[in-house]
Design a protein around this motif. Structure first.
Motif: not given
Lengths: 272, 912
Positions: B328-331, B522-525, B530-532, B540-541
């Motif tokens: 379902e993901a766009d990115e 790892a996850i927070e990076c 992904l936000a970028e 916002t993300m």
């Protein structure tokens, strides 16, 4: 730390009292390195403190630094006003990883004899064209430029039983303008690269000394108006990649990068 | 040799190679501490003829005819030296182990020198505080509040041991004088994997003063785990006191007991051991491959999930449907990250002293976070009645998780059992690096999917941890790693796959924020990456995806929700950090085009109690004089728990904190408690105290109401009195007048780790990076936390600052370097740098305004989690500055250089 293998401490009042030398003997200056690691192969400390050497002697020829001169004594030294390069003294004292409290005990000679790449007294005295006076047990004396005294990481030209008596800094070197660059991975930490340049007031020739980044000091003499390309070529030719130190205080590639960067900055600063 | 110490004359010959520190300690000046024993940490600082020196580096004989001043002699005429008073008023310590040297150094500074504390304090390391409190002390800031009845919670109540500490009277593990001590030293394996074939000890046995030499053939063949957990199943038994198979370089093989440390060391050098060297593997991914050396062969593989592949623990779990989520993901973003082994560097090394008292009981004085569990473990290993063992600490010099293991107590007890003599074992600093626990290195792959609007559709994490030769805590660490950081996001589809893998590396262990510190990096990076891709800013993300007050809190395990969000302040925390980073506060970017600036943020949601069940009990009683006595089996090692517990009791009982005498860390004097880990102090232990205090309060008011014939609902406790509308009675009088049969003024209450609330922490950094030298400079550090009610702002900010400092260290430079042969390359503090004063930015701290429904008095723990988001926040700031994602910790300048210039490094010289 306690050195549990030490069974004997000799406290002679002069070097001539120490005629014999054996494996397991060690000269004790400030002791700040000797007492920082186990010394299981050492059983006898021979204390230099009783020799009573005058720490700093100013003469027309320059500055004579006794090996037993404490770092704090050197840092407190008030140089004649025309000794422009004496400005390197506090900078190099501040280039120890060790605290200023250690300066109260650590000695200039001890730093040379440790011959660690980051030894800031090596940086200072080699950049100022220092010459060591070495005494051997048979009473002979020899002299070596500091830049040749240190031959590698924790290696030097001392022979068994030989000691560093003093380091002479010639007057001409002390009168030179200088440029100083240093980098540490942690703030105020151990030097990853320490480069010093001095400029001859007469012919504007530059003496560039590379320390900390490399296993031993490297010195380069450049004529006035030297180009960056010439500096880079000289570094390329003299310092092979495996001569850059690899330890936890910096990678060889970064040390090389800093060496070239600082060399160029020093060239630009001094090449007015 | 004659000398003066603190104005007293002494005449005693030193040993030839003795340093001044041990000489002074032998004279009884025990405040002169051993931190590194190598001149790097400054804990041993004393004055010699008025000048500060590191006494561990000074030959003792050099002190002849000189005047030495130690912390004990700093004050004059019974008055505190101003710097001692300042350290007390600013509470410029946590564990207090560095305090002797810190005060002796600071007290030697003149006003000019105090202007340059980064330089003046570079030789004084503190692992707890982050140095802000120490700067406060030097500046003379008064932080400690008055201790006022009824207002203990919320106030900066100073800890009860402060006054003794600043005067050098507090006693750490080795600060005891016991006659006829035996000293332990061990022969450690020079091989990473080997079988012991023969041990020749004749020469060592012949050495005068050697009393006992023990090998694997001399000790009980009883497997145990060094890790301390209440739940026996956490860490399977994989260790013997001494073994004939060694699985890491540095594992102890032979124990020598001798009259002095020197003799014991000499004996160790004389012992010859023949080994059959076995193949070794150091990388966990390699260790899982077919044909890799197997660490635990048949017969020794109990409860290893996959012994042939060296996988101790394998976890794979999913909630929702990750495959569907990615569809379902766009990115989609996918990236690899890794972290390295970090050493705790608690300033007090591991050590213990054991002896037998006349009544036959064994006493074990040790620096542990888990005295009751150590008691049980010793009882098990030596097959003795736990009641015959007394395990206790006075002061403990830091732990951070490293002291949740039985590492020294066992051989000391064994020495007593075999010889009857008191036995001591104190680790060297280097032993901490080659044989002590450290943070598990992790290799991680993160995959995230999101829709165009930023909504996460799937979160997948794969993690491989290197537990080393033994499993100490590895399972729990892996579980925390897979679950905890994922809790931050409400995404319905989550999957975690993890492997805790045996290698021939040094065993890892528990370390503040275990597991989650690695995977949150790892996850927070990855969230930023992904936000970028989506064109969203990092705030916002996170606002789109972070859990909300009404979110179901799910990690990767299906089934019921095990958490209660007792209070929700994550939104406030995110706002605080965003506003602070935009405020322009902090330092400006250094001048020059070579400096680039960046901002970064990371969030973390922390479970408010340990993952497994945790038990704690508080015993609280009223004494005849109207004071209270509180005992709890938790350990105090700088965490501040002891003080927090008495604050809670005092608040509920309406008295000053000083009226609650508090005892912790002693199996004889406190009820069973699992000890201090995973934030239990401020959740479970505090809860038990809250329950006990409320229980005792009820009994006191009932008794007072009965005595005074007043309605009990009308009564309250205040300042040592039971107060009713028109009448009151002091508690001492109440005690005296209450009939013996009714005297039930002692209450015991237990607490457990459920229900578990959640705490929230958000870290922001603004940094500058020099693209020429690759130096990183901290310009601004901001942390906002939701800790519910703040019980002691001074202690909480201290925990936060200390956690951030440790995070900064492991992000920017800390790394235990282990070579291909398994040798540690930097087993000293001069080569393994921890943050010094100059390395730690000051942090703006913000507190969300919440009241937790689960935690004691509305509070929730925050001592552990401050470290967790630090690495990612710095990593995100670096990415923002230079446009390059760094994926392997630490981000030292030489590694930044590789990232910036990489294979093109040679070319970089000409462009720079």
């Amino acid at each position: 730390m306690d050195l549990h293998t030490i069974t004997t401490v000799l406290r002679p009042s002069g070097a001539d009292e120490v005629q014999t030398w054996a494996d397991g003997h060690a000269w004790l200056a400030g002791g700040t390195w000797l007492f920082s690691e186990p010394q299981v192969h050492t059983d006898t400390l021979i204390d230099l403190e009783g020799f009573g050497w005058e720490p700093l002697k100013v003469s027309d020829a320059g500055l004579e630094i006794a090996a037993t001169c404490r770092i704090v004594q050197l840092d407190n030294f008030k140089a004649p006003p025309d000794w422009v390069a004496a400005g390197l003294i506090p900078r190099c004292c501040r280039s120890f990883l060790a605290s200023y409290k250690i300066w109260n005990e650590a000695t200039v000679g001890g730093n040379l004899v440790m011959s660690l790449p980051a030894g800031p007294m090596i940086s200072l005295t080699s950049a100022l064209e220092g010459v060591c006076t070495l005494w051997s047990r048979d009473g002979t004396e020899r002299r070596l430029p500091v830049a040749e005294f240190v031959t590698g990481d924790n290696r030097n030209a001392l022979r068994p039983g030989e000691l560093v008596r003093s380091i002479h800094l010639p007057l001409a070197a002390l009168r030179k303008p200088f440029a100083f660059r240093r980098f540490t991975l942690t703030n105020l930490g151990r030097s990853e690269a320490l480069l010093i340049g001095t400029r001859d007031p007469d012919d504007a020739a530059i003496l560039l000394t590379v320390t900390a980044a490399t296993l031993r000091p490297y010195q380069f003499r450049f004529p006035a108006g030297v180009s960056n390309a010439e500096v880079r070529n000289a570094l390329d030719g003299a310092i092979a990649d495996d001569r850059y130190l690899d330890d936890t205080h910096g990678s060889p590639r970064h040390r090389k990068h800093l060496t070239y960067l600082f060399a160029e900055q020093i060239r630009a600063e001094l090449g007015v | 040799m004659k000398l003066q110490v603190n104005g007293q004359s002494f005449d005693r010959e030193p040993q030839p190679g003795q340093c001044l520190r041990t000489y002074l300690r032998d004279l009884g000046w025990l405040a002169v501490r051993k931190g590194c024993d190598a001149g790097d940490c400054g804990a041993c600082t004393v004055w010699v003829d008025g000048r500060p020196v590191h006494s561990c580096l000074m030959p003792a004989f050099r002190a002849q005819s000189r005047e030495v001043t130690t912390l004990e002699g700093l004050g004059a005429d019974g008055q505190l030296h101003p710097m001692q008073a300042s350290f007390q008023k600013a509470q410029a310590f946590q564990c207090g182990f560095c305090t002797s040297g810190m005060i002796m150094t600071c007290a030697s500074l003149n006003e000019e020198e105090k202007k340059d504390l980064p330089f003046r304090l570079k030789g004084n390391l503190c692992r707890c505080t982050g140095y802000r409190a120490i700067e406060d002390a030097v500046r003379g800031h008064v932080v400690v509040d008055d201790d006022v009845a009824g207002r203990t919670c919320g106030a900066n109540i100073g800890t009860s041991f402060a006054e003794g500490l600043v005067q050098g009277r507090e006693r750490y593990t080795m600060d005891c004088v016991i006659d006829d001590l035996l000293h332990v030293k061990v022969v450690r394996s020079p091989h990473a994997h080997a079988r012991v074939l023969a041990i020749r000890q004749d020469a060592a046995n012949a050495l005068p003063g050697v009393r006992l030499i023990l090998t694997w053939e001399d000790v009980p063949r009883k497997a145990y785990t060094t890790a301390a957990h209440d739940d026996y199943h956490c860490d399977p038994d994989d260790t013997f006191l001494l073994d004939n198979v060694v699985r890491f370089k540095g594992q102890r093989v032979v124990a020598v007991y001798a009259d002095t440390e020197a003799i014991a060391e000499e004996a160790c050098r004389l012992i010859e051991i023949d080994y059959e060297v076995l193949p070794a593997v150091f990388d966990p991914v390699e260790a899982m491959k077919p044909g890799a050396p197997r660490l635990f062969p048949e017969g020794s593989e109990a409860r290893i999930d996959d012994p042939e592949r060296n996988i101790f623990k394998q976890i794979e779990s999913e909630v929702g449907d990750v495959a569907q989520g990615f569809a379902e993901a766009d990115e989609i973003y996918e990236g690899d990250y890794s972290t390295d082994r970090i050493q705790h560097v608690h300033l007090e090394t591991h050590g213990s002293v054991a002896w037998r008292s006349d009544d036959g009981r064994l006493h074990v004085r040790t620096d542990t976070q888990t005295p009751h569990l150590i008691q049980e473990k010793l009882a098990y290993v030596f097959s003795v009645d736990p009641r015959s063992l007394h395990v206790f600490s006075e002061r403990v010099g830091g732990g951070f998780g490293a002291k949740q293991e039985m590492l020294t107590e066992d051989l000391c007890v064994l020495g007593v059992l075999k010889t009857g003599r008191p036995t001591k074992w104190e680790w060297t600093r280097s032993e901490e690096f080659i044989a002590g626990p450290g943070r598990h290195p992790y290799q991680m792959r993160v995959k995230l999917g999101a829709r165009k609007d930023g909504t996460l559709t799937a979160v997948e994490l794969r993690a491989v941890s290197n537990t080393g030769a033994y499993r100490n805590h590895a399972g729990e660490v892996l579980s925390a790693a897979l679950v905890s950081p994922i809790l931050s996001y409400w995404c319905p589809n989550k999957k975690g796959t993890g492997f805790a893998v045996h290698t021939n590396a040094i065993p890892a262990g528990a370390f503040r924020g275990f597991g989650r510190t690695q995977t949150a990096f790892a996850i927070e990076c990855a969230i930023d990456e992904l936000a970028e891709k989506l064109g969203l800013d990092p705030f916002t993300m996170r606002r789109i995806n972070m859990i909300r007050e009404d979110s179901a809190v799910r990690g990767i395990f299906p089934g019921g929700d095990e958490f209660d969000i007792g209070s929700y302040g994550l939104d406030q925390c995110v706002d605080f950090v965003e506003q602070a980073l935009q405020s322009g506060r902090g330092e400006p970017k250094p001048q020059g085009d070579e400096w680039l600036e960046g901002k970064g943020v990371a969030i973390h949601v922390q479970e408010g109690a340990p993952p497994k069940e945790h038990r704690s009990q508080a015993n609280l009683s009223l004494a005849a004089d109207g004071t209270f006595h509180l005992s709890n089996g938790v350990a105090e090692f700088g965490n501040g728990t002891m003080n927090t517990l008495r604050q809670i009791a005092a608040q509920i009982l309406g008295v000053r904190a000083a009226r609650v005498e508090t005892v912790v860390g002693d199996t004889d004097r406190t009820p069973f408690d699992d000890g201090t880990f995973a934030s239990a102090g401020s959740s479970v232990c505090s809860k038990s105290v809250e329950l006990a205090a409320n229980g005792l309060k009820g009994r006191l008011l009932t008794a007072a109401a009965k005595l005074l014939d007043r309605p009990v609902e009308e009564g309250k406790l205040f300042d040592g009195n039971a107060v009713f509308a028109d009448q009151s009675i002091s508690l001492s009088e109440l005690y005296r007048r209450t009939p013996q049969a009714d005297l039930k003024f002692d209450v015991k209450r237990r607490a457990y780790s459920t229900p578990t609330t959640l705490g929230f922490v958000v870290q922001g950094f603004r940094i500058a990076i020099n693209k020429e030298t690759c130096a990183i400079r901290m310009l601004q550090s901001v942390q906002a936390v939701d800790a519910g009610t703040i019980l002691n702002p001074m202690q909480l900010s201290g925990q936060i600052e200390g956690g951030i400092a440790q995070g900064v260290g492991s992000t920017l430079f800390e790394r235990v370097v282990i070579d291909d042969e398994g040798d540690v390359q930097n087993a000293t503090l001069r080569n393994y740098r921890i943050p010094a004063f100059a390395d730690v930015p000051r942090t703006e701290i913000f507190y969300a305004n919440t009241y937790d429904k689960v935690g004691p008095l509305g509070a929730k723990p925050m001592g552990e989690s401050s470290i967790v988001p630090v690495s990612a926040a710095i990593g995100n700031a670096i990415k923002d500055a230079i446009g390059i994602r760094l994926t392997s910790l630490p981000f030292s300048a030489d590694r930044v250089y590789e990232a910036l210039y990489g294979d093109d490094a040679e070319g970089a010289e000409s462009t720079s």
